[in-house]
Scaffold this motif. Structure first.
Motif, PDB file in Angstrom:
ATOM      1  N   VAL A 401       0.843  -1.202   0.000  1.00  0.00           N
ATOM      2  CA  VAL A 401       0.000   0.000   0.000  1.00  0.00           C
ATOM      3  C   VAL A 401       0.874   1.246   0.000  1.00  0.00           C
ATOM      4  O   VAL A 401       0.613   2.218  -0.719  1.00  0.00           O
ATOM      5  CB  VAL A 401      -0.937  -0.001   1.224  1.00  0.00           C
ATOM      6  CG1 VAL A 401      -1.693   1.325   1.317  1.00  0.00           C
ATOM      7  CG2 VAL A 401      -1.917  -1.153   1.132  1.00  0.00           C
ATOM      8  N   ASN A 681      -6.144  -5.302   3.648  1.00  0.00           N
ATOM      9  CA  ASN A 681      -5.106  -6.287   3.375  1.00  0.00           C
ATOM     10  C   ASN A 681      -4.822  -7.172   4.583  1.00  0.00           C
ATOM     11  O   ASN A 681      -4.661  -8.391   4.461  1.00  0.00           O
ATOM     12  CB  ASN A 681      -3.818  -5.592   2.935  1.00  0.00           C
ATOM     13  CG  ASN A 681      -3.889  -5.076   1.511  1.00  0.00           C
ATOM     14  OD1 ASN A 681      -4.835  -5.390   0.773  1.00  0.00           O
ATOM     15  ND2 ASN A 681      -2.908  -4.303   1.100  1.00  0.00           N
ATOM     16  N   SER A 721      -4.081  -3.435  -3.240  1.00  0.00           N
ATOM     17  CA  SER A 721      -3.194  -2.297  -3.003  1.00  0.00           C
ATOM     18  C   SER A 721      -3.143  -1.366  -4.209  1.00  0.00           C
ATOM     19  O   SER A 721      -2.916  -0.162  -4.065  1.00  0.00           O
ATOM     20  CB  SER A 721      -1.781  -2.791  -2.672  1.00  0.00           C
ATOM     21  OG  SER A 721      -1.788  -3.611  -1.523  1.00  0.00           O
TER      22      SER A 721
END
Length: 746
Positions: A401, A681, A721
């Motif tokens: 990310v 995530n 991401s």
């Protein structure tokens, strides 16, 4: 860098910052931290891999440094009693190059190892003759040797060390999984079987190297902070010897009590007390005071301050390592050693996951044997559990990310200095602005001209320019920047500046004065008694009072709209400055900031204390510019430095805006998006392990499928991401009004 303001480290009565040399990953830091916490006398410890620093805390007797060094040396690292940013930078560069070499070997030889493994997968479909199965398995193993022996060697060393330190983490799991996969594969080959798992071990190492390189690329930038901070101060001084001669020498070669000379335009390298001379100094680097301050014998002057006018002789009161700026640097190192919420969460998950996975693998083997499966099949079932549950997705969740979002933020004029800034923006309710250099340009502008007859505004401005000439004083520069139609000042004549009082200009029979009202009165000028608020200069010509010119700080064009937008959105906006109360209130009134939110006369340490106090009530952002803001920027939950910030300030801040504070709303929006993706995530990575471990234990997933599933989980994290790079709807400025200040993206 956002701080962990509730950590136990802050509750201990004593603490010290040490430097650790040789760490290569977060697992290294976890192991060192666990070991330090076990040492006698240490009440708490926090290790930050990004900054190569450790903060140790104690209550009564300080732990012996030699004992701590011996303990850390057993893990293969070196502990130093002082932070050396250059050493840390060198280590960061070496670690990155080594990771790149290991990844290159893993990719090249890993592809060759996967080719025969792929043919083995296709064997049940008749794609390979039975007599070629064992040679293909051998070829897969031979091509995997460089990856297993070189690319993965670091994981084995760190994994073993963390196991021995009682703090096993991700590297320990990788070490055990690769060892098990290799051992089972060799066993199968020696038994004449072709069911090998070299490809799974290679994929495991390659994915982890990618994750480690991404993490290192972003996080190691923190090693620049202290080095840049100290580079703002010169390293040479003009030393006055006992015989009166002057000599240029290195600041580190001086000691307390030595005399140094500081001339106009020079910056002080050491803390000192003025012995002789007078002048005016720019203290904004450390205090934020926008006007030069008068100096007299006995006054203290700190390293980093610049003499604007005059010449002074100082006695050194603090040398290298003991200066105020050194203290600020150590404080920033202490702030960097703290851990954020997601960092602590990831550490806890990694520590819990290893024993869970090992127990699950053992259960899988026992269950297979109980069901009558042969030993190789039972071992393969245990290996499948270890591989499929290896938290690759967990290790990629945060770095991906950050990396994906970094380029997108740069395109919006936002430079990410600290990954933790992503999580810090959620739930922000207050924004604290520094004044000088952040909301203002630092150069005053003419606000009003009050001439006395027979003078007019233009002729009074022209006379003021003539008197001050090309002085470097901010008021003089503000005069020259004023857009007026009058002719420029006369360049002839002679000028005499009286530090902290004013300037006298003489040209033939003409004499003119410009300066403070009390100084003009001392010269016999009849100056009317008026209230002086803010910056003013009084003018006299040939013994007669000519008028007054008032100045105000020049607001940045984007300051007003940005502050008003943030206030309209519901944020509590504060003005925090080292400047005078009157100057701060006048500026706040122009911006619409309520007087109760105006804090003036604050030192760097006081700024940081206020930020921490406010954050106990509401999540806050500090926006600043100037070296005196470095401590507050580093200690704030989210520190933002603006475009004209000094390099040290830009490094100490979690976020650096290359253009202006107009990007503050967009920064919050992008950071909130990033934090949301991080949580998604992490949720996916943990949910994946929760789902697949029972399936692998039951024997429904083979090692090869486990490796593929592990890769797919990482791919899912990668695809999620990538959403970080979705374009903001419209420009940052246009979207700022649509940001919701207090909604958590989690």
């Amino acid at each position: 860098m956002p701080g962990n303001h509730g950590s136990t480290a802050q509750e201990s009565s004593h603490q010290e910052i040490l430097m650790i040399e040789g760490m290569r990953c977060g697992s290294c830091a976890i192991a060192v931290e666990a070991l330090l916490k076990k040492q006698p006398g240490v009440t708490d410890a926090a290790v930050n891999f990004a900054a190569d620093v450790a903060m140790i805390c104690w209550d009564k007797d300080k732990p012996r440094l030699a004992s701590l060094q011996q303990a850390v040396a057993r893990l293969g690292y070196r502990l130093h009693d002082s932070v050396d940013p250059d050493r840390s930078q060198h280590q960061a560069n070496m670690a990155r190059k080594l990771l790149q070499r290991r990844l290159a070997v893993a990719v090249v030889f890993g592809m060759w190892s996967m080719m025969p493994a792929l043919l083995l997968y296709l064997a049940p479909l008749g794609a390979v003759e039975p007599g070629m199965l064992w040679p293909l398995a051998v070829a897969s193993g031979l091509f995997a040797v460089p990856v297993l022996a070189y690319s993965g060697s670091h994981f084995y060393r760190v994994g073993w060390r963390t196991l021995m330190a009682g703090a096993p983490g991700l590297d320990s799991l990788i070490f055990l999984a690769v060892l098990a996969a290799s051992a089972i594969s060799v066993w199968q080959l020696t038994s004449g079987n072709h069911h090998v798992y070299f490809d799974a071990a290679v994929m495991l190492i390659t994915f982890q190297l990618v994750a480690r390189l991404l993490d290192t690329t972003v996080r190691r930038r923190a090693s620049e902070i202290v080095r840049r901070y100290l580079q703002e101060v010169p390293d040479e001084v003009t030393l006055k010897k006992p015989d009166g001669t002057l000599e240029i020498c290195a600041a580190r070669d001086t000691q307390a009590g030595d005399r140094v000379i500081l001339r106009a335009g020079e910056q002080l390298a050491l803390d000192g007390r003025i012995v002789h001379g007078q002048g005016q100094a720019d203290l904004s680097m450390l205090t934020g005071e926008h006007l030069p301050q008068p100096l007299e014998p006995g006054a203290e002057l700190l390293a980093g301050c610049q003499l604007v006018e005059g010449e002074v002789e100082l006695a050194i009161t603090a040398g290298i390592g003991q200066r105020r700026i050194d203290s600020l640097s150590r404080s920033i190192s202490a702030l960097l050693s703290r851990k954020t919420t997601l960092q602590r969460l990831t550490d806890r998950i990694a520590r819990i996951l290893l024993p869970v996975i090992l127990v699950a693998a053992a259960i899988a083997v026992c269950l297979a044997l109980f069901q009558g499966a042969p030993v190789p099949e039972a071992a393969a079932r245990g290996l499948a559990v270890m591989i499929i549950s290896c938290p690759c997705a967990l290790s990629l969740a945060i770095p991906l990310v950050i990396t994906m979002g970094h380029a997108h933020m740069v395109n919006n004029g936002i430079v990410l200095r600290d990954p933790a800034a992503m999580e810090a923006a959620a739930g922000v309710g207050a924004i604290i602005f520094d004044k000088t250099g952040t909301l203002t340009t630092g150069m005053p502008t003419v606000s009003s001209v009050a001439p006395e007859a027979p003078w007019h505004k233009n002729t009074l401005l022209q006379l003021a320019r003539t008197i001050l000439g090309e002085s470097s004083h901010p008021v003089a520069q503000g005069l020259w920047a004023h857009d007026s139609e009058q002719l420029p000042g006369t360049t002839g004549g002679t000028r005499e500046s009286v530090a902290g009082a004013g300037t006298r200009w003489v040209c033939g029979a003409d004499t003119a004065l410009a300066g403070r009202a009390d100084w003009l009165r001392e010269q016999g000028i009849n100056v009317p008694f008026t209230e002086d608020t803010g910056m003013n200069i009084h003018i006299a010509h040939n013994g007669q009072y000519a008028g007054k010119i008032s100045f105000e700080e020049s607001l940045r064009p984007e300051a007003g709209p940005t502050v008003r937008t943030l206030i309209h959105q519901g944020y509590a906006v504060y003005l925090l400055s080292g400047d005078t109360r009157n100057a701060c209130l006048k500026l706040a009134e122009r911006l619409g900031i309520p007087g109760k939110h105006v804090l003036s006369g604050y030192s760097p340490e006081a700024k940081q204390r206020f930020v921490e106090t406010l954050e106990k009530q509401v999540n806050a952002v500090f926006v600043g510019d100037g070296l005196n803001d470095g401590l507050a920027l580093a200690g704030a939950r989210l520190g933002i430095a603006v475009g004209s910030a000094a390099p040290a300030t830009g490094e100490a801040a979690a976020v650096y805006l290359t253009e202006s504070i107009a990007a503050v709303p967009a920064t919050l929006q992008l950071a909130q998006r990033a934090r949301k993706l991080m949580h998604q995530n992490l949720f996916w990575a943990i949910s994946y392990n929760t789902l697949v471990i029972p399936l692998a234990v039951m024997g429904w997933i083979q090692p090869v499928i486990a490796a593929i599933a592990m890769s797919l989980s990482s791919l899912c994290v990668l695809l999620n991401s990538l959403r970080m790079q979705n374009r903001l709807p419209g420009t940052a400025a246009e979207d700022s009004a649509r940001i919701t200040p207090s909604v958590s993206p989690a």
